[in-house]
Design an enzyme around this catalytic site. Sequence first.
Site, PDB file in Angstrom:
ATOM      1  N   ASN A   9       1.035  -1.050  -0.067  1.00 50.07           N
ATOM      2  CA  ASN A   9       0.164   0.027   0.090  1.00 50.07           C
ATOM      3  C   ASN A   9       0.882   1.114   0.076  1.00 50.07           C
ATOM      4  O   ASN A   9       1.300   1.844   1.048  1.00 50.07           O
ATOM      5  CB  ASN A   9      -1.793  -0.062   1.493  1.00 50.07           C
ATOM      6  CG  ASN A   9      -2.012   1.138   1.041  1.00 50.07           C
ATOM      7  OD1 ASN A   9      -1.874   1.819   0.424  1.00 50.07           O
ATOM      8  ND2 ASN A   9      -2.403   1.364   2.948  1.00 50.07           N
ATOM      9  N   TRP A  10       1.199   1.586  -1.210  1.00 48.72           N
ATOM     10  CA  TRP A  10       2.120   3.130  -1.148  1.00 48.72           C
ATOM     11  C   TRP A  10       1.404   4.443  -0.702  1.00 48.72           C
ATOM     12  O   TRP A  10       2.146   5.082  -0.376  1.00 48.72           O
ATOM     13  CB  TRP A  10       2.006   3.004  -2.952  1.00 48.72           C
ATOM     14  CG  TRP A  10       3.527   1.877  -3.142  1.00 48.72           C
ATOM     15  CD1 TRP A  10       3.662   0.963  -2.853  1.00 48.72           C
ATOM     16  CD2 TRP A  10       3.803   2.399  -4.490  1.00 48.72           C
ATOM     17  NE1 TRP A  10       4.827   0.668  -3.473  1.00 48.72           N
ATOM     18  CE2 TRP A  10       4.537   0.585  -4.815  1.00 48.72           C
ATOM     19  CE3 TRP A  10       3.696   2.984  -5.744  1.00 48.72           C
ATOM     20  CZ2 TRP A  10       5.312   0.605  -6.323  1.00 48.72           C
ATOM     21  CZ3 TRP A  10       4.323   2.289  -7.069  1.00 48.72           C
ATOM     22  CH2 TRP A  10       4.693   1.235  -6.852  1.00 48.72           C
ATOM     23  N   LYS A  11      -0.110   4.128  -0.635  1.00 49.14           N
ATOM     24  CA  LYS A  11      -0.936   4.662  -0.138  1.00 49.14           C
ATOM     25  C   LYS A  11      -0.072   6.529  -0.779  1.00 49.14           C
ATOM     26  O   LYS A  11      -0.181   6.454  -2.185  1.00 49.14           O
ATOM     27  CB  LYS A  11      -0.387   5.288   1.422  1.00 49.14           C
ATOM     28  CG  LYS A  11      -0.779   4.693   2.550  1.00 49.14           C
ATOM     29  CD  LYS A  11      -0.276   4.945   4.135  1.00 49.14           C
ATOM     30  CE  LYS A  11      -0.689   3.394   4.215  1.00 49.14           C
ATOM     31  NZ  LYS A  11      -0.490   3.490   6.339  1.00 49.14           N
ATOM     32  N   HIS A  95      -9.605   0.862   4.075  1.00 54.31           N
ATOM     33  CA  HIS A  95      -8.624   0.542   5.062  1.00 54.31           C
ATOM     34  C   HIS A  95      -9.042   2.294   6.403  1.00 54.31           C
ATOM     35  O   HIS A  95      -9.689   2.709   6.056  1.00 54.31           O
ATOM     36  CB  HIS A  95      -7.886   1.597   3.911  1.00 54.31           C
ATOM     37  CG  HIS A  95      -5.873   1.715   5.045  1.00 54.31           C
ATOM     38  ND1 HIS A  95      -5.800   2.503   6.071  1.00 54.31           N
ATOM     39  CD2 HIS A  95      -5.149   0.872   4.748  1.00 54.31           C
ATOM     40  CE1 HIS A  95      -4.751   2.006   6.288  1.00 54.31           C
ATOM     41  NE2 HIS A  95      -4.228   1.475   5.668  1.00 54.31           N
ATOM     42  N   GLU A  97      -7.505   4.430   7.439  1.00 55.78           N
ATOM     43  CA  GLU A  97      -7.440   5.840   7.017  1.00 55.78           C
ATOM     44  C   GLU A  97      -8.433   6.052   6.567  1.00 55.78           C
ATOM     45  O   GLU A  97      -8.781   7.304   6.536  1.00 55.78           O
ATOM     46  CB  GLU A  97      -5.560   5.859   6.209  1.00 55.78           C
ATOM     47  CG  GLU A  97      -4.711   6.181   7.398  1.00 55.78           C
ATOM     48  CD  GLU A  97      -3.362   5.772   6.774  1.00 55.78           C
ATOM     49  OE1 GLU A  97      -3.305   5.634   5.318  1.00 55.78           O
ATOM     50  OE2 GLU A  97      -2.799   5.009   7.093  1.00 55.78           O
ATOM     51  N   GLU A 167      -5.875  -5.229  10.496  1.00 57.31           N
ATOM     52  CA  GLU A 167      -5.072  -4.148  10.570  1.00 57.31           C
ATOM     53  C   GLU A 167      -5.418  -3.442  12.397  1.00 57.31           C
ATOM     54  O   GLU A 167      -6.076  -2.194  11.476  1.00 57.31           O
ATOM     55  CB  GLU A 167      -5.228  -3.524   9.735  1.00 57.31           C
ATOM     56  CG  GLU A 167      -4.385  -3.858   8.512  1.00 57.31           C
ATOM     57  CD  GLU A 167      -3.683  -2.415   7.316  1.00 57.31           C
ATOM     58  OE1 GLU A 167      -3.061  -2.688   7.060  1.00 57.31           O
ATOM     59  OE2 GLU A 167      -4.407  -1.294   7.250  1.00 57.31           O
ATOM     60  N   GLY A 173       1.826   2.336  10.714  1.00 61.43           N
ATOM     61  CA  GLY A 173       2.288   4.164  10.996  1.00 61.43           C
ATOM     62  C   GLY A 173       3.015   3.793  12.184  1.00 61.43           C
ATOM     63  O   GLY A 173       3.924   5.249  11.865  1.00 61.43           O
ATOM     64  N   SER A 208       3.123  -1.837  10.870  1.00 61.39           N
ATOM     65  CA  SER A 208       4.670  -2.265  10.702  1.00 61.39           C
ATOM     66  C   SER A 208       5.102  -3.062  10.800  1.00 61.39           C
ATOM     67  O   SER A 208       6.000  -3.943  11.106  1.00 61.39           O
ATOM     68  CB  SER A 208       4.720  -1.297  12.295  1.00 61.39           C
ATOM     69  OG  SER A 208       3.947  -0.211  12.434  1.00 61.39           O
ATOM     70  N   GLY A 229       2.674  -0.967   4.397  1.00 59.94           N
ATOM     71  CA  GLY A 229       2.436   0.445   3.824  1.00 59.94           C
ATOM     72  C   GLY A 229       4.295   1.197   3.912  1.00 59.94           C
ATOM     73  O   GLY A 229       5.042   1.051   2.992  1.00 59.94           O
ATOM     74  N   GLY A 230       4.468   1.875   4.766  1.00 59.29           N
ATOM     75  CA  GLY A 230       5.642   2.052   4.587  1.00 59.29           C
ATOM     76  C   GLY A 230       7.169   1.778   4.451  1.00 59.29           C
ATOM     77  O   GLY A 230       7.745   1.861   3.372  1.00 59.29           O
TER      78      GLY A 230
HETATM   79  P1  PGA Z   1       2.505   0.426   7.455  1.00 52.90           P
HETATM   80  O1  PGA Z   1       1.196   1.012   7.040  1.00 52.90           O
HETATM   81  O2  PGA Z   1       3.489  -0.793   7.270  1.00 52.90           O
HETATM   82  O3  PGA Z   1       2.938   1.455   7.757  1.00 52.90           O
HETATM   83  O4  PGA Z   1       2.235   0.524   9.080  1.00 52.90           O
HETATM   84  C1  PGA Z   1       0.101  -0.427   6.998  1.00 52.90           C
HETATM   85  C2  PGA Z   1      -1.235   0.278   6.438  1.00 52.90           C
HETATM   86  O5  PGA Z   1      -2.154   0.986   6.198  1.00 52.90           O
HETATM   87  O6  PGA Z   1      -1.963  -0.774   5.162  1.00 52.90           O
END
Ligand code: PGA
Length: 246
Positions: A9-11, A95, A97, A167, A173, A208, A229-230
């Site tokens: 997930n590159w966001k 998600h 977010e 999640e 994050g 994470s 994500g990150g």
């Molecule tokens: P993260 O994000 O790996 O940066 O914690 C995961 C996600 O939001 O899908």
Amino acid sequence: MRKTLVAANWKMHGTKAFAEQLLVELNTGLESGECSSQVVICPPYPYLGVVAGKIGQAVMLGAQNLSEQPSGAYTGEVSAEMLLDFGARYAIVGHSERRSLYGENNELVAAKYAAAKGAGLIPILCVGESLEEREAGKTLEVVAEQIQAVVALGLPDTWQNAVIAYEPVWAIGTGKTATPEQAQEVHQFIRQQLGEAGSKTQILYGGSVKAANAAELFAKPDIDGALVGGASLKAEEFIQICCAAN
Ligand code: PGA
């Protein structure tokens, strides 16, 4: 036997040049390696075409979101058909977010899930509790409600060709990963919630995930991969996560 799936997930990160470069590195690393995982890349919408054009054998395309509507006067929205048009096979829905920053509730997320499935995309349904909910002992209750909102739609074969991502919001994050035991407990619960389809459905962990903790998470019986994500923005780190299931 369920295959391991690792989704990136590159966001809202990167540029066109960054997307192209990362894809080149991922293709090289994943095609030459011995990674047994399925890999999905979910770039920002404008880069779907860029990624689609560079996608190799080892990677599939996904989107980070979609509209619950098929088409029409919905400014700024993107439909499942449009995503399919670009070669997407997966779409993340719900998600945390989207839920917390854009007001997506369980009903809207369920409608997006139905839109994805109805069009032939594989939804990656995100569920998970906040820190407050975990501390109040409500984790399983919250996750059950998120799942039941989809069940309530009464779709044919609700969980077939679908992926769930657990999640915990407090782990996204933040650098705080759920322990493999904490994650396994919720994954097992989710699988029970899915009924008969549960044994076939891939349930990913997200929050994470890094090269350093992926293998111990994937070793748990109900953890079938990760939504990353990150760490998905760094080719080498992401490839190590993809290969951690081997
Ligand atoms: P993260 O994000 O790996 O940066 O914690 C995961 C996600 O939001 O899908």
